[in-house]
Design a protein around this motif. Structure first.
Motif, PDB file in Angstrom:
ATOM      1  N   ASN A   1     -75.362  87.441  29.841  1.00 54.49           N
ATOM      2  CA  ASN A   1     -76.026  87.418  31.149  1.00 54.49           C
ATOM      3  C   ASN A   1     -75.138  86.671  32.136  1.00 54.49           C
ATOM      4  OD1 ASN A   1     -77.944  87.717  33.154  1.00 54.49           O
ATOM      5  ND2 ASN A   1     -79.151  85.930  32.496  1.00 54.49           N
ATOM      6  N   LEU A   2     -73.995  87.298  32.449  1.00 55.82           N
ATOM      7  CA  LEU A   2     -72.982  86.664  33.292  1.00 55.82           C
ATOM      8  C   LEU A   2     -72.471  87.668  34.319  1.00 55.82           C
ATOM      9  CD1 LEU A   2     -70.955  84.853  30.489  1.00 55.82           C
ATOM     10  CD2 LEU A   2     -72.416  83.742  32.184  1.00 55.82           C
ATOM     11  N   PRO A   3     -72.036  87.204  35.482  1.00 54.84           N
ATOM     12  CA  PRO A   3     -71.480  88.112  36.497  1.00 54.84           C
ATOM     13  C   PRO A   3     -70.060  88.530  36.116  1.00 54.84           C
ATOM     14  CG  PRO A   3     -71.308  85.857  37.250  1.00 54.84           C
ATOM     15  CD  PRO A   3     -72.087  85.806  35.966  1.00 54.84           C
ATOM     16  N   PRO A   4     -69.541  89.609  36.721  1.00 55.90           N
ATOM     17  CA  PRO A   4     -68.163  90.035  36.429  1.00 55.90           C
ATOM     18  C   PRO A   4     -67.129  88.941  36.659  1.00 55.90           C
ATOM     19  CG  PRO A   4     -69.331  91.754  37.622  1.00 55.90           C
ATOM     20  CD  PRO A   4     -70.240  90.556  37.616  1.00 55.90           C
ATOM     21  N   SER A   5     -67.403  88.037  37.603  1.00 55.95           N
ATOM     22  CA  SER A   5     -66.446  86.965  37.890  1.00 55.95           C
ATOM     23  C   SER A   5     -66.254  86.032  36.700  1.00 55.95           C
ATOM     24  CB  SER A   5     -66.907  86.158  39.108  1.00 55.95           C
ATOM     25  OG  SER A   5     -68.194  85.594  38.868  1.00 55.95           O
ATOM     26  N   ALA A   6     -67.198  86.046  35.743  1.00 54.62           N
ATOM     27  CA  ALA A   6     -67.071  85.182  34.562  1.00 54.62           C
ATOM     28  C   ALA A   6     -65.851  85.561  33.725  1.00 54.62           C
ATOM     29  CB  ALA A   6     -68.330  85.274  33.711  1.00 54.62           C
ATOM     30  N   ALA A   7     -65.333  86.775  33.913  1.00 50.11           N
ATOM     31  CA  ALA A   7     -64.138  87.194  33.177  1.00 50.11           C
ATOM     32  C   ALA A   7     -62.936  86.316  33.509  1.00 50.11           C
ATOM     33  CB  ALA A   7     -63.820  88.655  33.486  1.00 50.11           C
ATOM     34  N   ASP A   8     -62.985  85.631  34.654  1.00 52.87           N
ATOM     35  CA  ASP A   8     -61.882  84.755  35.061  1.00 52.87           C
ATOM     36  C   ASP A   8     -62.178  83.282  34.777  1.00 52.87           C
ATOM     37  OD1 ASP A   8     -60.368  86.940  36.144  1.00 52.87           O
ATOM     38  OD2 ASP A   8     -61.765  86.953  37.841  1.00 52.87           O
ATOM     39  N   ASP A   9     -63.277  83.028  34.074  1.00 47.00           N
ATOM     40  CA  ASP A   9     -63.663  81.654  33.727  1.00 47.00           C
ATOM     41  C   ASP A   9     -63.375  81.440  32.234  1.00 47.00           C
ATOM     42  OD1 ASP A   9     -64.923  79.295  32.994  1.00 47.00           O
ATOM     43  OD2 ASP A   9     -66.777  79.716  34.077  1.00 47.00           O
ATOM     44  N   PRO A  10     -62.317  80.692  31.904  1.00 45.92           N
ATOM     45  CA  PRO A  10     -61.946  80.516  30.486  1.00 45.92           C
ATOM     46  C   PRO A  10     -63.068  79.977  29.620  1.00 45.92           C
ATOM     47  CG  PRO A  10     -60.200  79.713  31.922  1.00 45.92           C
ATOM     48  CD  PRO A  10     -61.379  80.009  32.809  1.00 45.92           C
ATOM     49  N   GLU A  11     -63.888  79.082  30.162  1.00 42.33           N
ATOM     50  CA  GLU A  11     -64.982  78.512  29.355  1.00 42.33           C
ATOM     51  C   GLU A  11     -66.044  79.564  29.059  1.00 42.33           C
ATOM     52  OE1 GLU A  11     -66.629  74.973  30.993  1.00 42.33           O
ATOM     53  OE2 GLU A  11     -64.729  73.853  30.926  1.00 42.33           O
ATOM     54  N   ALA A  12     -66.368  80.377  30.053  1.00 39.38           N
ATOM     55  CA  ALA A  12     -67.353  81.435  29.833  1.00 39.38           C
ATOM     56  C   ALA A  12     -66.828  82.459  28.839  1.00 39.38           C
ATOM     57  CB  ALA A  12     -67.695  82.109  31.164  1.00 39.38           C
TER      58      ALA A  12
ATOM     59  N   PHE B   1     -66.830  84.793  23.417  1.00 37.41           N
ATOM     60  CA  PHE B   1     -65.984  85.090  22.259  1.00 37.41           C
ATOM     61  C   PHE B   1     -66.558  84.460  20.994  1.00 37.41           C
ATOM     62  CE2 PHE B   1     -62.762  83.542  19.325  1.00 37.41           C
ATOM     63  CZ  PHE B   1     -62.103  84.718  18.972  1.00 37.41           C
ATOM     64  N   GLU B   2     -66.913  83.207  21.081  1.00 39.67           N
ATOM     65  CA  GLU B   2     -67.423  82.507  19.895  1.00 39.67           C
ATOM     66  C   GLU B   2     -68.763  83.080  19.451  1.00 39.67           C
ATOM     67  OE1 GLU B   2     -67.515  80.309  16.604  1.00 39.67           O
ATOM     68  OE2 GLU B   2     -65.805  80.661  17.952  1.00 39.67           O
TER      69      GLU B   2
ATOM     70  N   LYS C   1     -55.867  84.425  19.175  1.00 35.23           N
ATOM     71  CA  LYS C   1     -56.098  83.990  20.554  1.00 35.23           C
ATOM     72  C   LYS C   1     -56.497  85.145  21.464  1.00 35.23           C
ATOM     73  CE  LYS C   1     -52.795  80.158  20.147  1.00 35.23           C
ATOM     74  NZ  LYS C   1     -51.553  79.549  20.702  1.00 35.23           N
ATOM     75  N   ARG C   2     -56.833  86.278  20.905  1.00 33.02           N
ATOM     76  CA  ARG C   2     -57.097  87.462  21.714  1.00 33.02           C
ATOM     77  C   ARG C   2     -58.507  87.436  22.292  1.00 33.02           C
ATOM     78  NH1 ARG C   2     -53.997  91.125  17.188  1.00 33.02           N
ATOM     79  NH2 ARG C   2     -51.910  90.426  17.773  1.00 33.02           N
ATOM     80  N   ARG C   3     -58.563  87.425  23.617  1.00 31.04           N
ATOM     81  CA  ARG C   3     -59.837  87.356  24.329  1.00 31.04           C
ATOM     82  C   ARG C   3     -59.987  88.499  25.330  1.00 31.04           C
ATOM     83  NH1 ARG C   3     -59.483  84.086  20.851  1.00 31.04           N
ATOM     84  NH2 ARG C   3     -60.064  81.879  20.894  1.00 31.04           N
ATOM     85  N   GLY C   4     -59.028  89.413  25.376  1.00 33.76           N
ATOM     86  CA  GLY C   4     -59.054  90.487  26.369  1.00 33.76           C
ATOM     87  C   GLY C   4     -60.290  91.350  26.277  1.00 33.76           C
ATOM     88  N   PHE C   5     -60.811  91.559  25.073  1.00 30.78           N
ATOM     89  CA  PHE C   5     -61.994  92.407  24.918  1.00 30.78           C
ATOM     90  C   PHE C   5     -63.212  91.772  25.574  1.00 30.78           C
ATOM     91  CE2 PHE C   5     -62.315  89.558  21.330  1.00 30.78           C
ATOM     92  CZ  PHE C   5     -63.669  89.432  21.051  1.00 30.78           C
ATOM     93  N   VAL C   6     -63.297  90.440  25.533  1.00 29.49           N
ATOM     94  CA  VAL C   6     -64.412  89.749  26.183  1.00 29.49           C
ATOM     95  C   VAL C   6     -64.298  89.903  27.694  1.00 29.49           C
ATOM     96  CG1 VAL C   6     -65.521  87.524  26.591  1.00 29.49           C
ATOM     97  CG2 VAL C   6     -64.670  88.099  24.306  1.00 29.49           C
ATOM     98  N   ARG C   7     -63.095  89.711  28.225  1.00 28.81           N
ATOM     99  CA  ARG C   7     -62.908  89.840  29.668  1.00 28.81           C
ATOM    100  C   ARG C   7     -63.229  91.260  30.134  1.00 28.81           C
ATOM    101  NH1 ARG C   7     -58.651  86.151  28.435  1.00 28.81           N
ATOM    102  NH2 ARG C   7     -57.153  87.844  28.113  1.00 28.81           N
ATOM    103  N   ALA C   8     -62.847  92.258  29.338  1.00 27.62           N
ATOM    104  CA  ALA C   8     -63.139  93.650  29.705  1.00 27.62           C
ATOM    105  C   ALA C   8     -64.648  93.886  29.756  1.00 27.62           C
ATOM    106  CB  ALA C   8     -62.481  94.601  28.708  1.00 27.62           C
ATOM    107  N   ALA C   9     -65.375  93.394  28.764  1.00 26.11           N
ATOM    108  CA  ALA C   9     -66.825  93.585  28.740  1.00 26.11           C
ATOM    109  C   ALA C   9     -67.495  92.905  29.926  1.00 26.11           C
ATOM    110  CB  ALA C   9     -67.394  93.054  27.428  1.00 26.11           C
ATOM    111  N   LEU C  10     -67.044  91.698  30.264  1.00 27.51           N
ATOM    112  CA  LEU C  10     -67.635  90.980  31.388  1.00 27.51           C
ATOM    113  C   LEU C  10     -67.335  91.670  32.712  1.00 27.51           C
ATOM    114  CD1 LEU C  10     -66.879  87.287  30.307  1.00 27.51           C
ATOM    115  CD2 LEU C  10     -69.097  88.452  30.293  1.00 27.51           C
ATOM    116  N   ARG C  11     -66.104  92.110  32.885  1.00 18.57           N
ATOM    117  CA  ARG C  11     -65.739  92.766  34.151  1.00 18.57           C
ATOM    118  C   ARG C  11     -66.528  94.050  34.373  1.00 18.57           C
ATOM    119  NH1 ARG C  11     -60.013  91.167  32.981  1.00 18.57           N
ATOM    120  NH2 ARG C  11     -59.618  89.381  34.366  1.00 18.57           N
TER     121      ARG C  11
END
Length: 285
Positions: free
Chosen positions: A243-254, A259-260, A156-166
């Protein structure tokens, strides 16, 4: 070679600073590269291939764990990177805090660019423009049963995706095979770990059962196991640039979509490396 041994002896006396970006020592890296290269080229016969040119600037490099504590995932990836760009290019690897406590080895890893795995350390390294190597699967990926050795397991680890987006940085997947042949894991022992409360007591989600050198039968994570000379085959994939803004890090679907994308690209590469068979005890030519 001798200078590399001297460099290890000198660095072993240095205090370990797992959260200090300044602990990375490019001169130390230069001195030990010939020694590490002997293991890389002749012991593990490591083969690393690039799908596309490596990105300039900061990047989050996402690797699968190619078996357990004695296997050289990080050093193989970092050595390939140093050979490609030289130790002068800023790069770090995020690592579980336990190896920092190994006498001598903790300081070696720290000097080579290892930092304690945390969102804060990843953020600080990316802000400096570094390439940052992460292994999102951690212990659940490293301690997969032998029957599942060709699966990418990030849980369930998604932190790396959020870090890249931010931070607006590309994700560079790296897939490695071969080292799971260096031991036999019957079960990862997740239920045993939960019963023993290891996630709370030792930050470990697993208590694997199996066979590994030099211990023979293992019950729990061996620190470390001694890998025999199995061939390692690694592929660095083309960068993924959401191709997403930093705010996408707080969007679970994005986050889940990115991640997938990363996971499926890595699994496809893993399947291809499995089919090629250029790894393990008896690699195809």
């Amino acid at each position: 070679m001798r200078d590399g041994v001297r460099a290890l002896a000198e660095k072993a006396r240095v205090k370990v600073r797992p959260n200090d970006l300044e602990a990375r020592d490019p001169r130390f890296i230069e001195r030990v590269m010939p020694l590490l290269g002997t293991l890389y080229d002749h012991y593990f016969r490591a083969e690393t291939e690039l799908e596309a040119p490596f990105v300039d600037g900061p990047a989050l490099v996402v690797g699968n764990h190619n078996a357990m504590t004695g296997t050289p995932d990080m050093f193989c990836h970092m050595l390939a990177f140093w050979r490609l760009h030289s130790p002068a290019r800023l790069a770090y690897g995020l690592m579980h805090d336990v190896p920092f406590g190994f006498p001598g080895a903790g300081a070696w890893l720290n000097g080579a660019g290892a930092l304690a795995a945390s969102p804060e350390n990843a953020a600080r390294a990316l802000d400096r423009g570094a390439a940052v190597l992460v292994f999102p699967g951690g212990d659940i990926d490293a301690c997969k049963p032998f029957s599942r050795r060709y699966e990418i397991e990030f849980g369930k680890r998604r932190g790396f995706v959020r870090a890249a987006l931010r931070h607006g940085v590309p994700l560079v997947p790296v897939v490695s095979v071969g080292a799971h042949h260096s031991l036999y894991i019957w079960t990862d022992g997740r239920r045993i770990a939960e019963a023993l409360k290891l996630p709370q007591l030792a930050r470990s989600n697993v208590a694997p059962l199996g066979l590994a050198l030099p211990w023979g039968i293992i019950a729990g994570i061996p620190l470390p196991h001694l890998p025999p000379p199995v061939k390692i085959h690694t592929r660095i994939l083309a960068p993924i640039r959401p191709n997403l803004p930093p705010s996408a890090a707080d969007d679970p679907e994005a986050v889940e979509e990115v991640f997938e994308h990363v996971r499926s690209a890595m699994q496809a590469a893993m399947n291809d490396l499995k089919q090629q068979g250029r790894h393990g005890w008896f690699p195809a030519s």
